[in-house]
Design an enzyme around this catalytic site. Sequence first.
Site, PDB file in Angstrom:
ATOM      1  N   TYR A 142     -10.023  10.388  -0.142  1.00  0.00           N
ATOM      2  CA  TYR A 142      -9.540  10.843  -1.441  1.00  0.00           C
ATOM      3  C   TYR A 142      -9.837   9.847  -2.553  1.00  0.00           C
ATOM      4  CZ  TYR A 142      -6.852  14.477   1.005  1.00  0.00           C
ATOM      5  OH  TYR A 142      -6.479  15.555   1.766  1.00  0.00           O
ATOM      6  N   LYS A 191      -9.861   9.496  14.502  1.00  0.00           N
ATOM      7  CA  LYS A 191     -10.985  10.237  15.075  1.00  0.00           C
ATOM      8  C   LYS A 191     -12.020   9.215  15.529  1.00  0.00           C
ATOM      9  CE  LYS A 191     -12.966  14.218  16.073  1.00  0.00           C
ATOM     10  NZ  LYS A 191     -12.447  15.043  17.193  1.00  0.00           N
ATOM     11  N   ASP A 223      -7.521  16.110  16.056  1.00  0.00           N
ATOM     12  CA  ASP A 223      -7.546  17.503  16.492  1.00  0.00           C
ATOM     13  C   ASP A 223      -6.564  17.747  17.637  1.00  0.00           C
ATOM     14  OD1 ASP A 223      -9.187  15.809  17.904  1.00  0.00           O
ATOM     15  OD2 ASP A 223     -10.867  17.203  18.067  1.00  0.00           O
ATOM     16  N   ASP A 247      -2.252  14.116   5.297  1.00  0.00           N
ATOM     17  CA  ASP A 247      -2.061  15.255   4.400  1.00  0.00           C
ATOM     18  C   ASP A 247      -1.984  16.550   5.202  1.00  0.00           C
ATOM     19  OD1 ASP A 247      -1.895  16.921   2.229  1.00  0.00           O
ATOM     20  OD2 ASP A 247      -3.867  16.442   1.422  1.00  0.00           O
ATOM     21  N   ASP A 251       1.747  18.718   6.619  1.00  0.00           N
ATOM     22  CA  ASP A 251       1.978  20.119   6.261  1.00  0.00           C
ATOM     23  C   ASP A 251       2.169  20.970   7.512  1.00  0.00           C
ATOM     24  OD1 ASP A 251       1.901  19.596   3.595  1.00  0.00           O
ATOM     25  OD2 ASP A 251      -0.053  20.490   3.217  1.00  0.00           O
TER      26      ASP A 251
END
Length: 360
Positions: A142, A191, A223, A247, A251
């Site tokens: 970001y 990851k 994942d 992020d 959620d």
Amino acid sequence: MKYNIAVIPGDGIGPEVIEETIKILKVIGEKFDHRFDYEYLLAGGCAIDKYGTPLPQETLDVCKRSDAVLLGAVGGPKWDDPTAKIRPEQALLGLRGALNLYCNLRPAVLYAPLKDESPLKDSIVKDGIDICIVRELTGGIYFGDRGSEVIDGIKSAYDTERYNVNEITRIAKIGFETAMKRKKKLTSVDKANILESSRLWRSVVNKMAKEYPEVEVNHLYVDNTAMQLVKDPNQFDVIVTSNIFGDILSDEASMVTGSIGMLPSASLGEGTLGMYEPIHGSAPDIAGKGIANPLATILSAAMMLRYSFSLEEEAKSIEKAVLEVLEEGYRTGDIMTSGKKLTGTVEMGKLVCKKLQEGK
């Protein structure tokens, strides 16, 4: 005690849920002999409309000299153009970067009275859910290099995921220290099988783990974490991860608890200054209808009392009042089920205030 709070109501339902939260703080001030002074500011879409920028300099200056920032929500369809150079969400990134708020704490709690609201079956959530996600907030993709270019006549775009050792160390430290105050279990999400930045992340976490021998540390790929949050959320205590992974996962965690309208968050840095906001969006489709759930914002204020002002008793009194209202069956539309008492934004705020006033 006297505290100066920068208040950014923002867009959509932001002003409505902030208004109820200020009422809660008024009761806290009267009950515990504190004084909260507020300075109301613009940021997000409303600031774009008035000033042509999502984050006016005045807003930023006031936030910097305040003891805490209380934020409603930003954004809406009026400004929802991904190709626009000026967007409401830039206010959030600007505030986090300028205030050096590099850590986002997002508790995902399934309250016992709301167990039926979880989309997961009862055998999975029968013991409740209590996860704290520690998300790095000012680094990664970001905030990395980005741009677009034409290569061999074909337009392409890029965003760069980059972390350095210091950025990872400081967020990992908060992850470990948070775990020490809870069940002493930390899951680091990356990851590392693909990304070089994740391999650095994992090596830093492993090195820091030696300083916290009491904490059980495990590593999961992002994942797999997404799958495990649905399969068995109770295996998690504290999750520490990067900006983009945090992020997405926070959620997801919010939805397995039943309602995004129930969950608060705190954005923290080195000092006591923090920014507190519900994790839900501006919900423009219900703005102005008086039906928004103010509890996530009210609980964000409880986090403000705890983390910026060190007022633990006051924070717990808010959390207790919210739980008692839920136990009595009061619900806003987003958490409403058959046999419960449907209530609106203002009425929910009044109910929490009443519980605070009655509580010892």
